[in-house]
Design an enzyme around this catalytic site. Sequence first.
Site, mmCIF file in Angstrom:
data_model
loop_
_atom_site.group_PDB
_atom_site.id
_atom_site.type_symbol
_atom_site.label_atom_id
_atom_site.label_comp_id
_atom_site.label_asym_id
_atom_site.label_seq_id
_atom_site.Cartn_x
_atom_site.Cartn_y
_atom_site.Cartn_z
ATOM 1 N N GLY A 15 0.849 -1.207 0.000
ATOM 2 C CA GLY A 15 0.000 0.000 0.000
ATOM 3 C C GLY A 15 0.875 1.244 0.000
ATOM 4 O O GLY A 15 1.866 1.299 0.711
ATOM 5 N N VAL A 27 16.938 8.378 -1.362
ATOM 6 C CA VAL A 27 17.804 7.263 -1.798
ATOM 7 C C VAL A 27 18.593 7.679 -3.041
ATOM 8 O O VAL A 27 19.818 7.515 -3.115
ATOM 9 C CB VAL A 27 16.952 5.991 -2.083
ATOM 10 C CG1 VAL A 27 17.776 4.923 -2.795
ATOM 11 C CG2 VAL A 27 16.378 5.432 -0.785
ATOM 12 N N ARG A 76 1.142 -5.187 -5.252
ATOM 13 C CA ARG A 76 1.296 -6.367 -4.390
ATOM 14 C C ARG A 76 1.475 -7.535 -5.359
ATOM 15 O O ARG A 76 0.537 -7.930 -6.029
ATOM 16 C CB ARG A 76 0.064 -6.551 -3.514
ATOM 17 C CG ARG A 76 -0.074 -5.450 -2.467
ATOM 18 C CD ARG A 76 -1.137 -5.802 -1.429
ATOM 19 N NE ARG A 76 -1.096 -4.864 -0.317
ATOM 20 C CZ ARG A 76 -1.929 -3.843 -0.162
ATOM 21 N NH1 ARG A 76 -2.881 -3.620 -1.031
ATOM 22 N NH2 ARG A 76 -1.821 -3.040 0.882
ATOM 23 N N ASP A 107 5.335 -4.765 6.119
ATOM 24 C CA ASP A 107 5.908 -6.065 6.525
ATOM 25 C C ASP A 107 5.822 -7.135 5.432
ATOM 26 O O ASP A 107 6.726 -7.965 5.301
ATOM 27 C CB ASP A 107 5.320 -6.558 7.855
ATOM 28 C CG ASP A 107 3.808 -6.635 7.841
ATOM 29 O OD1 ASP A 107 3.193 -6.209 6.838
ATOM 30 O OD2 ASP A 107 3.242 -7.127 8.827
ATOM 31 N N THR A 130 4.258 2.777 5.478
ATOM 32 C CA THR A 130 2.849 2.369 5.585
ATOM 33 C C THR A 130 2.174 3.331 6.553
ATOM 34 O O THR A 130 2.790 3.740 7.541
ATOM 35 C CB THR A 130 2.682 0.927 6.098
ATOM 36 O OG1 THR A 130 1.323 0.758 6.545
ATOM 37 C CG2 THR A 130 3.589 0.580 7.256
ATOM 38 N N ASP A 132 -0.100 2.584 8.515
ATOM 39 C CA ASP A 132 -0.595 1.855 9.691
ATOM 40 C C ASP A 132 0.318 1.916 10.916
ATOM 41 O O ASP A 132 -0.113 1.629 12.024
ATOM 42 C CB ASP A 132 -0.835 0.388 9.337
ATOM 43 C CG ASP A 132 -2.020 0.211 8.413
ATOM 44 O OD1 ASP A 132 -2.810 1.162 8.283
ATOM 45 O OD2 ASP A 132 -2.148 -0.870 7.817
ATOM 46 N N ASP A 134 2.566 -0.132 11.811
ATOM 47 C CA ASP A 134 2.480 -1.450 12.474
ATOM 48 C C ASP A 134 3.780 -2.250 12.412
ATOM 49 O O ASP A 134 3.769 -3.458 12.554
ATOM 50 C CB ASP A 134 1.329 -2.275 11.847
ATOM 51 C CG ASP A 134 1.495 -2.471 10.349
ATOM 52 O OD1 ASP A 134 2.386 -1.843 9.752
ATOM 53 O OD2 ASP A 134 0.718 -3.254 9.773
ATOM 54 N N ARG A 176 -5.811 -2.357 9.680
ATOM 55 C CA ARG A 176 -6.276 -3.737 9.520
ATOM 56 C C ARG A 176 -5.988 -4.574 10.763
ATOM 57 O O ARG A 176 -6.820 -5.324 11.229
ATOM 58 C CB ARG A 176 -5.501 -4.313 8.346
ATOM 59 C CG ARG A 176 -6.208 -5.274 7.503
ATOM 60 C CD ARG A 176 -5.346 -5.764 6.392
ATOM 61 N NE ARG A 176 -4.145 -4.968 6.115
ATOM 62 C CZ ARG A 176 -3.531 -4.958 4.946
ATOM 63 N NH1 ARG A 176 -4.026 -5.658 3.967
ATOM 64 N NH2 ARG A 176 -2.433 -4.265 4.761
ATOM 65 N N GLY A 190 -10.737 14.334 19.864
ATOM 66 C CA GLY A 190 -11.674 14.413 20.990
ATOM 67 C C GLY A 190 -12.768 13.361 20.950
ATOM 68 O O GLY A 190 -13.901 13.614 21.384
ATOM 69 N N GLU A 227 -10.538 -0.260 11.359
ATOM 70 C CA GLU A 227 -11.196 -1.246 10.477
ATOM 71 C C GLU A 227 -11.013 -2.685 10.962
ATOM 72 O O GLU A 227 -11.844 -3.541 10.697
ATOM 73 C CB GLU A 227 -10.716 -1.091 9.031
ATOM 74 C CG GLU A 227 -9.243 -1.343 8.847
ATOM 75 C CD GLU A 227 -8.797 -1.231 7.393
ATOM 76 O OE1 GLU A 227 -7.608 -1.024 7.178
ATOM 77 O OE2 GLU A 227 -9.630 -1.364 6.495
ATOM 78 N N HIS A 258 -9.682 5.322 1.595
ATOM 79 C CA HIS A 258 -8.357 5.542 1.013
ATOM 80 C C HIS A 258 -7.921 6.999 0.974
ATOM 81 O O HIS A 258 -6.760 7.272 0.648
ATOM 82 C CB HIS A 258 -8.293 4.919 -0.381
ATOM 83 C CG HIS A 258 -8.247 3.426 -0.321
ATOM 84 N ND1 HIS A 258 -9.359 2.662 -0.072
ATOM 85 C CD2 HIS A 258 -7.206 2.555 -0.423
ATOM 86 C CE1 HIS A 258 -9.019 1.385 -0.046
ATOM 87 N NE2 HIS A 258 -7.726 1.289 -0.251
ATOM 88 N N ARG A 261 -4.725 7.557 2.714
ATOM 89 C CA ARG A 261 -3.416 7.189 2.168
ATOM 90 C C ARG A 261 -2.831 8.256 1.248
ATOM 91 O O ARG A 261 -1.678 8.149 0.837
ATOM 92 C CB ARG A 261 -3.538 5.863 1.396
ATOM 93 C CG ARG A 261 -3.735 4.662 2.268
ATOM 94 C CD ARG A 261 -2.807 3.511 1.913
ATOM 95 N NE ARG A 261 -2.974 3.033 0.576
ATOM 96 C CZ ARG A 261 -3.406 1.803 0.249
ATOM 97 N NH1 ARG A 261 -3.735 0.965 1.212
ATOM 98 N NH2 ARG A 261 -3.482 1.426 -0.984
HETATM 99 O O1 F6P Z 1 -1.729 0.710 3.875
HETATM 100 C C1 F6P Z 1 -2.237 -0.221 4.806
HETATM 101 C C2 F6P Z 1 -3.700 -0.238 4.708
HETATM 102 O O2 F6P Z 1 -4.017 1.102 4.787
HETATM 103 C C3 F6P Z 1 -4.561 -0.983 5.715
HETATM 104 O O3 F6P Z 1 -4.875 -0.319 6.885
HETATM 105 C C4 F6P Z 1 -5.780 -1.293 4.892
HETATM 106 O O4 F6P Z 1 -6.493 -2.389 5.380
HETATM 107 C C5 F6P Z 1 -5.188 -1.595 3.582
HETATM 108 O O5 F6P Z 1 -4.068 -0.751 3.464
HETATM 109 C C6 F6P Z 1 -6.080 -1.462 2.401
HETATM 110 O O6 F6P Z 1 -5.286 -1.511 1.257
HETATM 111 P P1 F6P Z 1 -5.709 -1.904 -0.203
HETATM 112 O O7 F6P Z 1 -7.002 -1.268 -0.485
HETATM 113 O O8 F6P Z 1 -4.599 -1.355 -1.037
HETATM 114 O O9 F6P Z 1 -5.784 -3.383 -0.255
#
Ligand code: F6P
Length: 328
Positions: A15, A27, A76, A107, A130, A132, A134, A176, A190, A227, A258, A261
């Site tokens: 993502g 870089v 991906r 990850d 990312t 997230d 995470d 996620r 708040g 989510e 989205h 993002r």
């Molecule tokens: O970038 C991570 C994330 O934002 C997660 O929180 C979310 O579940 C996921 O991407 C959704 O990504 P996509 O729509 O690209 O599968």
Amino acid sequence: MPKTIKKLAVLTSGGDSPGMNAAIRSVVRTCAYHKIECVGVYRGYEGLIDGDFKEMDARSVKGIINKGGTILKTARSKEFRTKEGRQKAFDSLIKANIDGLVVVGGDGSFTGALIFNQEFGFPVMGIPGTIDNDIVGTSHTLGFDTALNTVVDAIDKIRDTASSHNRLFFIEVMGRDVGHIALNAGIAGGAEEILIPEEDLGLDRLVDSLNRSKKSGKTSSIVIVAEGDKIGKNIFQLKDYIDENMEGYDVRVSVLGHMQRGGSPSCFDRVLASRMGVKAVESMLEGKTNYMVGLISGKMELTPLDNAIKGKSKINLELLRVSDIMST
Ligand code: F6P
């Protein structure tokens, strides 16, 4: 003796997140500074397999530090999960005389990089990108801060309409597996309640809490839902549940999706990306491989990739308490 690095490749994977362009820029410019060649790989591991490369110099990354998304595109890749796919990727890298690979992603992307290194001994370095947050081994991933600001801005706007109509809003945010966005943005916006995957609040406690809010004189409420929350109902079912089980609430739902993002990276993410890119390239030049760069106690540090992909970064328990106290 590790092979001297003369040419590096950089790709973005998984993502996208705000700050990825700033990381690519860093870089590429660090390579230029150290007088080594740099190649951008389009579409993540897909482009690695196809040899979709572009030579990049310091000028080819001008004007992108402030741009969301990734100029290299991202994907991906299913094929990279296969041995044959990784073999093709290795062949493409060797054909282009590339000596090391910087992967900007999460990850899943790092897992791919690690397997690739184990199979072919090809030097890899991770930059955590990312929204997230995470990943173990960094207090902040690229894009997390920007996403928080985007979410807080959205909560503020929803609050305006919620209080004008005396409404209860459930707002779903990304996350996620982890509740970092929900918890931080919830406190900053708040929110009366924050539902995260790490802590199963339970429906009864949610109802109690909303009842308490009402009794304490609150006329509108905001509940932030990550989510991946484990309460057992999605956000629309939560609305139905409150409609059926609580009197006097006019409930609405907003799924931010989205939009979280996208957007121009914050100052924090731009600086972080610049630092991470320098650390990633210079570490590779020192012969280090299989690490992820990260921010730990304000400093750029390296974490072995296999540690970075083990588990998820933990939620800050102090924030949970702060959130409880703030919603009094
Ligand atoms: O970038 C991570 C994330 O934002 C997660 O929180 C979310 O579940 C996921 O991407 C959704 O990504 P996509 O729509 O690209 O599968």
